[in-house]
Design a protein around this motif. Sequence first.
Motif, mmCIF file in Angstrom:
data_model
loop_
_atom_site.group_PDB
_atom_site.id
_atom_site.type_symbol
_atom_site.label_atom_id
_atom_site.label_comp_id
_atom_site.label_asym_id
_atom_site.label_seq_id
_atom_site.Cartn_x
_atom_site.Cartn_y
_atom_site.Cartn_z
ATOM 1 N N SER A 1 2.763 74.035 56.769
ATOM 2 C CA SER A 1 1.876 73.737 57.903
ATOM 3 C C SER A 1 1.258 74.990 58.502
ATOM 4 C CB SER A 1 2.654 72.969 58.980
ATOM 5 O OG SER A 1 3.583 73.805 59.651
ATOM 6 N N TYR A 2 1.829 76.165 58.186
ATOM 7 C CA TYR A 2 1.281 77.428 58.680
ATOM 8 C C TYR A 2 0.441 78.147 57.623
ATOM 9 C CZ TYR A 2 3.990 77.178 62.975
ATOM 10 O OH TYR A 2 4.486 76.789 64.202
ATOM 11 N N ALA A 3 0.191 77.488 56.506
ATOM 12 C CA ALA A 3 -0.619 78.098 55.448
ATOM 13 C C ALA A 3 -2.109 77.902 55.684
ATOM 14 C CB ALA A 3 -0.232 77.527 54.088
ATOM 15 N N GLY A 4 -2.464 77.247 56.785
ATOM 16 C CA GLY A 4 -3.864 77.086 57.154
ATOM 17 C C GLY A 4 -4.647 76.268 56.156
ATOM 18 N N CYS A 5 -5.856 76.723 55.826
ATOM 19 C CA CYS A 5 -6.758 75.989 54.944
ATOM 20 C C CYS A 5 -6.676 76.453 53.491
ATOM 21 C CB CYS A 5 -8.194 76.125 55.446
ATOM 22 S SG CYS A 5 -8.471 75.392 57.074
ATOM 23 N N ASN A 6 -5.688 77.260 53.175
ATOM 24 C CA ASN A 6 -5.502 77.707 51.802
ATOM 25 C C ASN A 6 -4.906 76.551 50.991
ATOM 26 O OD1 ASN A 6 -4.588 78.858 49.377
ATOM 27 N ND2 ASN A 6 -4.224 80.841 50.341
ATOM 28 N N LYS A 7 -5.754 75.793 50.336
ATOM 29 C CA LYS A 7 -5.321 74.572 49.656
ATOM 30 C C LYS A 7 -4.281 74.865 48.576
ATOM 31 C CE LYS A 7 -9.657 72.056 50.431
ATOM 32 N NZ LYS A 7 -10.318 73.112 51.214
ATOM 33 N N THR A 8 -4.472 75.942 47.829
ATOM 34 C CA THR A 8 -3.517 76.282 46.767
ATOM 35 C C THR A 8 -2.135 76.555 47.347
ATOM 36 O OG1 THR A 8 -5.289 77.244 45.421
ATOM 37 C CG2 THR A 8 -3.023 77.874 44.886
ATOM 38 N N ALA A 9 -2.083 77.326 48.426
ATOM 39 C CA ALA A 9 -0.793 77.636 49.053
ATOM 40 C C ALA A 9 -0.149 76.394 49.632
ATOM 41 C CB ALA A 9 -0.987 78.690 50.147
ATOM 42 N N VAL A 10 -0.948 75.547 50.302
ATOM 43 C CA VAL A 10 -0.404 74.332 50.925
ATOM 44 C C VAL A 10 0.168 73.401 49.875
ATOM 45 C CG1 VAL A 10 -0.996 72.250 52.211
ATOM 46 C CG2 VAL A 10 -1.892 74.458 52.959
ATOM 47 N N VAL A 11 -0.592 73.148 48.816
ATOM 48 C CA VAL A 11 -0.109 72.242 47.760
ATOM 49 C C VAL A 11 1.127 72.818 47.082
ATOM 50 C CG1 VAL A 11 -0.683 71.185 45.545
ATOM 51 C CG2 VAL A 11 -2.378 71.227 47.378
ATOM 52 N N THR A 12 1.147 74.131 46.846
ATOM 53 C CA THR A 12 2.315 74.774 46.226
ATOM 54 C C THR A 12 3.552 74.623 47.095
ATOM 55 O OG1 THR A 12 0.908 76.410 45.110
ATOM 56 C CG2 THR A 12 3.242 76.954 45.363
ATOM 57 N N LEU A 13 3.412 74.838 48.394
ATOM 58 C CA LEU A 13 4.551 74.730 49.309
ATOM 59 C C LEU A 13 5.020 73.283 49.446
ATOM 60 C CD1 LEU A 13 3.304 77.290 51.960
ATOM 61 C CD2 LEU A 13 5.357 77.526 50.553
ATOM 62 N N PHE A 14 4.083 72.346 49.524
ATOM 63 C CA PHE A 14 4.470 70.935 49.550
ATOM 64 C C PHE A 14 5.217 70.561 48.268
ATOM 65 C CE2 PHE A 14 0.974 69.513 52.694
ATOM 66 C CZ PHE A 14 1.876 69.573 53.755
ATOM 67 N N THR A 15 4.761 71.092 47.144
ATOM 68 C CA THR A 15 5.394 70.789 45.855
ATOM 69 C C THR A 15 6.819 71.345 45.800
ATOM 70 O OG1 THR A 15 3.237 70.811 44.741
ATOM 71 C CG2 THR A 15 5.192 71.067 43.359
ATOM 72 N N ILE A 16 7.000 72.570 46.286
ATOM 73 C CA ILE A 16 8.355 73.153 46.337
ATOM 74 C C ILE A 16 9.245 72.341 47.268
ATOM 75 C CG2 ILE A 16 9.688 75.188 47.016
ATOM 76 C CD1 ILE A 16 7.264 76.891 46.206
ATOM 77 N N SER A 17 8.687 71.917 48.397
ATOM 78 C CA SER A 17 9.453 71.115 49.358
ATOM 79 C C SER A 17 9.990 69.845 48.713
ATOM 80 C CB SER A 17 8.563 70.767 50.557
ATOM 81 O OG SER A 17 9.205 69.839 51.396
ATOM 82 N N MET A 18 9.117 69.097 48.040
ATOM 83 C CA MET A 18 9.539 67.835 47.447
ATOM 84 C C MET A 18 10.397 68.055 46.194
ATOM 85 S SD MET A 18 8.417 65.925 49.704
ATOM 86 C CE MET A 18 8.754 64.297 49.051
ATOM 87 N N LEU A 19 10.225 69.199 45.529
ATOM 88 C CA LEU A 19 11.116 69.539 44.410
ATOM 89 C C LEU A 19 12.561 69.568 44.880
ATOM 90 C CD1 LEU A 19 11.465 70.766 41.447
ATOM 91 C CD2 LEU A 19 11.394 72.986 42.584
ATOM 92 N N PHE A 20 12.797 70.195 46.034
ATOM 93 C CA PHE A 20 14.159 70.303 46.550
ATOM 94 C C PHE A 20 14.669 68.994 47.145
ATOM 95 C CE2 PHE A 20 13.154 74.982 46.862
ATOM 96 C CZ PHE A 20 14.072 75.365 45.902
#
Length: 488
Positions: free
Chosen positions: A370-389
């Motif tokens: 949520s703090y990655a702003g409008c960087n779509k690549t970073a946001v999707v990557t972080l969401f993906t890591i979150s759901m991986l765990f």
Amino acid sequence: MDMEEDLRPKWGQGCSRFCLLPQRVVCSIMGFLSLICVYTNRVSLSMVITVIVVPINRTAVNETDDRVDACPMELEPSEVVKNDDLYDWDEQTQSNILGVFYGGYIVSHLPGGILADKYGAKWVLGICTLVSGISTIFSHIAIVAGGIWCLMVIRVLMGLAQGPIFPALSVLLASWVPKRERGTLGTLCYSGSTLGIILSNSCSGLLLSSFPWPVTFYVFGGASVIWFIIFSFLCTSSPMTHPCIKPKEMTYLMQSIGQTTKDKPPIPWKSMLLSMAMLGVIISQLGHDWGYFVMVTFLPKYMSDVLGVSTKSNGLYTSLPYLAMWLASLASGPLADWLIRTGKLSITTERKLFTFLSALLPGLFLVIASYAGCNKTAVVTLFTISMLFMGPYYAGQKLTPMDMSPSYAGTIMALTNGGGAIAGLASSPIVGALTPNAALREWHVVFITCLVILVISALIFWWLGSGEVQPYDPLYKAPGDNEEEKKK
């Protein structure tokens, strides 16, 4: 011919030689496919709503000077919709439409679990999946002909149909899957919910960008009807009534599971409800479902309203986190079985550890995203890591109703999953109230709240939870009486 073989219907005893897979695997796969169907039914509206609703709030945010809370809108020419075809639903209305599903979902859990425990899981699971599919098909008519209130009625009906699904699956797995295989086959079955979200988001994105939006409802609803027809012929509630089970498998299941669905005493409500293990599993489910349902319900809207991604991209971006979760859940099942089988962890410790890790780490990465702003690549990557765990959750707390009481797994799953559904009912309007402008700073609060709830609920489960058969179950063995089972 032995007793187990005699229990099968005479007309079908010769068909076992045509079975390529053990019937317990077939039942697990059909349960897996059922969850794919019902989750595509449930989640598809979250994608459809991003293309049929006027983006009023997004326009308002872009017109302010506070542009840090709005990302550039990404539209493809094929996705521009005439205003005459859009519905003027504000953020709170959309949240209410998505969240009202859980009102029906909560109500039907316990009756469904009791029916599955008493009469068997087959028809409870089959009919509920069928009704869910029919409700999805009628969602288009509800929107066009009836408007908001008619759509809400359909969503409540779908919730009523889906409420008994997990309790019925718990009964089916408790009747068919031995404890030593429960991590692998149970996790495979329950992971269908994650794959259902993947298919719903990715296929919805493609369908919505290529066809009129009602096609999405007809595709997913029709798949559920087809599943029901196949399931009716392939599966039974227990091994004893399956016409095509091989004698060797029947003997193995009778020795390792027993007749969990026959001659059971009445449900021991008092002992069950006063159990600390029951309290722990309910609270854990509620906390997990808060974070999970926020993602399931609102991730497509977050991508569209906050990050401004196109419909086709939305389908891809929202599928990746759940693909990671699905793969992690499939890997965690065999790992859990191995840890327990080799004695490296007790069943209770394994369930608690996997549950805690699948709460703390996903919550942390949600907040970071949520703090990655409008960087779509970073946001999707972080969401993906979150759901991986979050994937190991299915090999953790989700299996404990079968562990705690194989005889009453449906009722316990109804109480836990139904209690968790309260989170879905409460989270939707709360998220809608917290994000009236679909702004980044508003979503910071949403994801921090998710982290706190996830961690607290997992800690309570670590304190109170158990993976052992409870004393109120007829299959309970006092300490010292089950040394042979421990050796296995």
